[in-house]
Design a protein around this motif. Structure first.
Motif, PDB file in Angstrom:
ATOM      1  N   LEU A   1       0.293  -1.135  -0.115  1.00 45.46           N
ATOM      2  CA  LEU A   1      -0.397  -0.031  -0.111  1.00 45.46           C
ATOM      3  C   LEU A   1       0.876   1.066   0.229  1.00 45.46           C
ATOM      4  N   PRO A   2       0.172   2.405  -0.348  1.00 42.16           N
ATOM      5  CA  PRO A   2       1.006   3.808  -0.274  1.00 42.16           C
ATOM      6  C   PRO A   2       1.526   3.973   1.361  1.00 42.16           C
ATOM      7  N   GLY A   3       2.608   4.944   1.000  1.00 41.04           N
ATOM      8  CA  GLY A   3       3.719   5.040   2.929  1.00 41.04           C
ATOM      9  C   GLY A   3       2.601   5.136   3.527  1.00 41.04           C
ATOM     10  N   LEU A   4       2.090   5.282   4.900  1.00 40.79           N
ATOM     11  CA  LEU A   4       1.295   6.673   5.814  1.00 40.79           C
ATOM     12  C   LEU A   4       2.016   7.219   5.927  1.00 40.79           C
ATOM     13  N   ILE A   5       2.341   8.196   6.827  1.00 37.64           N
ATOM     14  CA  ILE A   5       2.083   9.267   7.742  1.00 37.64           C
ATOM     15  C   ILE A   5       0.804   9.397   8.904  1.00 37.64           C
ATOM     16  N   GLU A   6       1.451  10.169   9.464  1.00 35.06           N
ATOM     17  CA  GLU A   6       1.346  10.661  11.321  1.00 35.06           C
ATOM     18  C   GLU A   6      -0.283  12.231  11.060  1.00 35.06           C
ATOM     19  N   GLY A   7      -1.047  10.884  11.156  1.00 33.44           N
ATOM     20  CA  GLY A   7      -2.550  12.105  10.115  1.00 33.44           C
ATOM     21  C   GLY A   7      -2.729  11.293   9.213  1.00 33.44           C
ATOM     22  N   ALA A   8      -2.412  10.351   8.598  1.00 31.35           N
ATOM     23  CA  ALA A   8      -3.586   9.434   7.589  1.00 31.35           C
ATOM     24  C   ALA A   8      -4.449   9.683   7.662  1.00 31.35           C
ATOM     25  N   SER A   9      -5.156   9.241   9.362  1.00 32.03           N
ATOM     26  CA  SER A   9      -6.622   8.291   9.609  1.00 32.03           C
ATOM     27  C   SER A   9      -7.247  10.055   9.900  1.00 32.03           C
TER      28      SER A   9
ATOM     29  N   LYS B   1       5.343   4.812  16.030  1.00 26.86           N
ATOM     30  CA  LYS B   1       5.211   4.215  17.091  1.00 26.86           C
ATOM     31  C   LYS B   1       3.710   5.685  16.571  1.00 26.86           C
ATOM     32  N   GLY B   2       3.879   5.975  15.559  1.00 26.68           N
ATOM     33  CA  GLY B   2       3.242   7.563  15.457  1.00 26.68           C
ATOM     34  C   GLY B   2       2.238   5.980  14.038  1.00 26.68           C
ATOM     35  N   ILE B   3       2.516   6.071  13.592  1.00 24.61           N
ATOM     36  CA  ILE B   3       2.221   5.274  12.339  1.00 24.61           C
ATOM     37  C   ILE B   3       1.741   4.058  12.928  1.00 24.61           C
ATOM     38  N   ILE B   4       1.302   3.073  13.868  1.00 27.28           N
ATOM     39  CA  ILE B   4       0.551   2.346  15.068  1.00 27.28           C
ATOM     40  C   ILE B   4      -0.466   3.050  15.514  1.00 27.28           C
ATOM     41  N   ALA B   5      -0.601   4.164  15.772  1.00 31.31           N
ATOM     42  CA  ALA B   5      -1.283   5.264  16.708  1.00 31.31           C
ATOM     43  C   ALA B   5      -2.296   5.288  15.419  1.00 31.31           C
ATOM     44  N   GLU B   6      -1.474   5.460  14.427  1.00 33.12           N
ATOM     45  CA  GLU B   6      -3.104   6.034  13.031  1.00 33.12           C
ATOM     46  C   GLU B   6      -3.682   4.455  12.463  1.00 33.12           C
ATOM     47  N   LEU B   7      -2.806   3.648  12.689  1.00 34.52           N
ATOM     48  CA  LEU B   7      -3.727   2.003  12.535  1.00 34.52           C
ATOM     49  C   LEU B   7      -5.116   1.991  13.061  1.00 34.52           C
ATOM     50  N   LYS B   8      -5.112   1.857  14.206  1.00 32.70           N
ATOM     51  CA  LYS B   8      -5.764   2.439  16.043  1.00 32.70           C
ATOM     52  C   LYS B   8      -6.722   2.955  15.340  1.00 32.70           C
TER      53      LYS B   8
END
Length: 352
Positions: free
Chosen positions: A214-222, A261-268
Motif C-alpha cells: 500500500l502507499p506509505g502512511l504518515i502521521e495524521g493519515a487517519s 509508534k506514530g504509524i501504529i497509532a494511526e492504524l488504531k
C-alpha cells in the motif's frame, strides 16, 4: 490503467410486459374464447466477479445501467419475450452497498461468482388466465410488475493474505519486488507507490500467498493526511500485517522508533479491528548497518518500541533475510486457514 476503488452507479431492472386482451376470431367460430397471452419478464441485472479486473474505473465514467423491459403479451396465445439481462463485471473483493441506507447488500469474494443485484418485474397476465366456467369471455388483464431500481455504492477491498504498511520510502515496494511477481514502481523519493500493488509469493510447489503493498502512511493519515488513508480499507481482509520500518534512515535526526509508534497509532485511530490483527515487525535496510552493530540496534529498537511479537531483520535490496520471512508468513497463513475450516457434523441417520 487508473486505480479506482470506489464508485457510485444507478441500476434498473426491466419492467414486466403487460398482459393482452384478445379473442379468437376464425371463420365459423364466433365464440372462440380468450387467447390473450401474458407479458414477458423484465431483464435482470447481474454482477459477476471477474479475476481479470482489479479496478472499478469503468464505473467511474458510466454510471447508469438499465435492463430491457419484457414485451407485451399478444393474441393467439402468444406470450411476450423476456427482456435481455445485463451482466456487470466487477473485481473480486467488491462490496455492493445501498447508497441511500448504507446497508451492505452483496460481497463478491469468489472468482466467477454471479449474483442478482436487481430483479426484473414479472409479466402481467393476459385474459387467457382469467377464463373460467362462469367467466367465458374475460376482459381482464394486468400490467407488468416494475423491475427493481437501486442506487449502489461499489467499494473494492483487495483480497490479499498479507498487507505491507509503513512510512513512505521504508522499502515496501522493494520488498514485494524481491519476494513476489509484482513489479511496482521504485524510486529514491517518498510516495512512489500511488495505489495498491498485489503480488503472488511462491514458497514451494502449490504453496503460495498474496501480498499487498500500500502507499506509505504518515502521521495524521487517519484524518486524511497523505495518500495511505485512502487505501487502508485494503488491509481489512488480510490475515497478517507486516510493519516495514527503515531501520537505518539517512537523516540522523530521525527517530525510526518514534515514527513506528506514530504509524501504529494511526492504524488504531482508523480501525480498532485492523489494529488488533496479527502484526509483525520487519526491520528493513539493515545492509546499511555494519554487521557488528546490527544486533544492538535491533534490540534497542524492539525495547523502545515495547514490541513483543516476531521480528525479522532483512535487506529487501539484496534479499537478505527474505527467505525466512516468507516461510514464516506462509506457515502462519496456512495455520489460520486450517483453523477456519468448518467441520460439518453428519446426522447418523444419513450415514451410509
Amino acid at each position: 490503467m487508473k486505480f479506482v476503488d470506489e464508485a457510485y452507479i444507478d441500476i434498473s431492472a426491466g419492467d414486466g410486459g403487460a398482459g393482452c386482451v384478445s379473442f379468437r376470431h376464425e371463420k365459423y367460430k364466433e365464440f372462440g374464447g380468450p387467447n390473450g397471452g401474458d407479458g414477458g419478464r423484465g431483464g435482470h441485472v447481474f454482477a459477476v466477479a471477474d479475476v481479470n479486473l482489479n479496478t472499478l474505473v469503468d464505473y467511474r465514467f458510466a454510471r447508469r445501467y438499465d435492463a430491457k423491459r419484457g414485451e407485451h403479451g399478444m393474441g393467439s396465445d402468444m406470450f411476450g419475450a423476456a427482456g435481455d439481462d445485463i451482466t456487470l463485471k466487477m473485481p473480486v473483493g467488491t462490496i455492493i452497498t445501498d447508497a441511500e441506507t448504507g446497508e451492505v447488500l452483496f460481497e463478491l469474494l469468489t472468482p466467477g461468482e454471479v449474483i442478482t443485484i436487481a430483479k426484473g418485474g414479472d409479466g402481467g397476465f393476459g385474459n387467457l388466465r382469467f377464463k373460467s366456467a362462469i367467466n367465458r369471455a374475460p376482459r381482464q388483464k394486468t400490467p407488468g410488475w416494475p423491475g427493481e431500481k437501486r442506487s449502489l455504492k461499489l467499494e473494492l477491498k483487495v483480497l490479499a493474505d498479507v498487507g505491507l504498511f509503513g512510512l513512505p520510502n521504508a522499502g515496501k515496494s522493494t520488498l514485494i519486488t524481491a519476494v513476489s511477481n509484482a513489479r511496482p514502481r521504485i524510486a529514491d523519493y517518498p510516495f512512489t507507490t500511488l495505489h495498491p500493488n498485489l503480488g503472488v509469493v511462491r514458497v514451494g510447489p502449490e504453496q503460495s500467498f498474496v501480498v499487498a503493498d500500500l502507499p506509505g502512511l504518515i502521521e495524521g493519515a487517519s484524518e486524511g493526511a497523505g495518500l495511505g488513508h485512502l487505501f487502508l480499507r485494503h488491509l481489512q481482509r488480510t490475515r497478517l500485517l507486516l510493519h516495514v520500518v527503515d531501520a537505518a534512515p539517512f537523516d540522523d535526526s530521525i527517530d525510526p522508533v518514534a515514527q513506528a509508534k506514530g504509524i501504529i497509532a494511526e492504524l488504531k485511530k482508523y480501525d480498532e479491528g485492523l489494529f488488533k490483527k496479527p502484526r509483525w515487525l520487519v526491520l528493513n535496510k539493515l545492509d546499511m548497518v555494519p554487521v557488528e552493530e546490527r544486533e544492538a540496534l535491533v534490540k534497542d529498537f524492539v525495547k523502545r518500541l515495547k514490541y513483543k511479537g516476531p521480528v525479522f531483520e532483512i535487506s529487501a535490496l539484496n534479499r537478505e533475510g527474505c527467505e525466512p520471512l516468507i516461510k514464516a508468513v506462509y506457515k502462519h497463513i496456512r495455520a489460520e486457514h486450517d483453523a477456519e475450516q468448518v467441520h460439518v457434523e453428519v446426522d447418523p441417520r444419513f450415514m451410509p
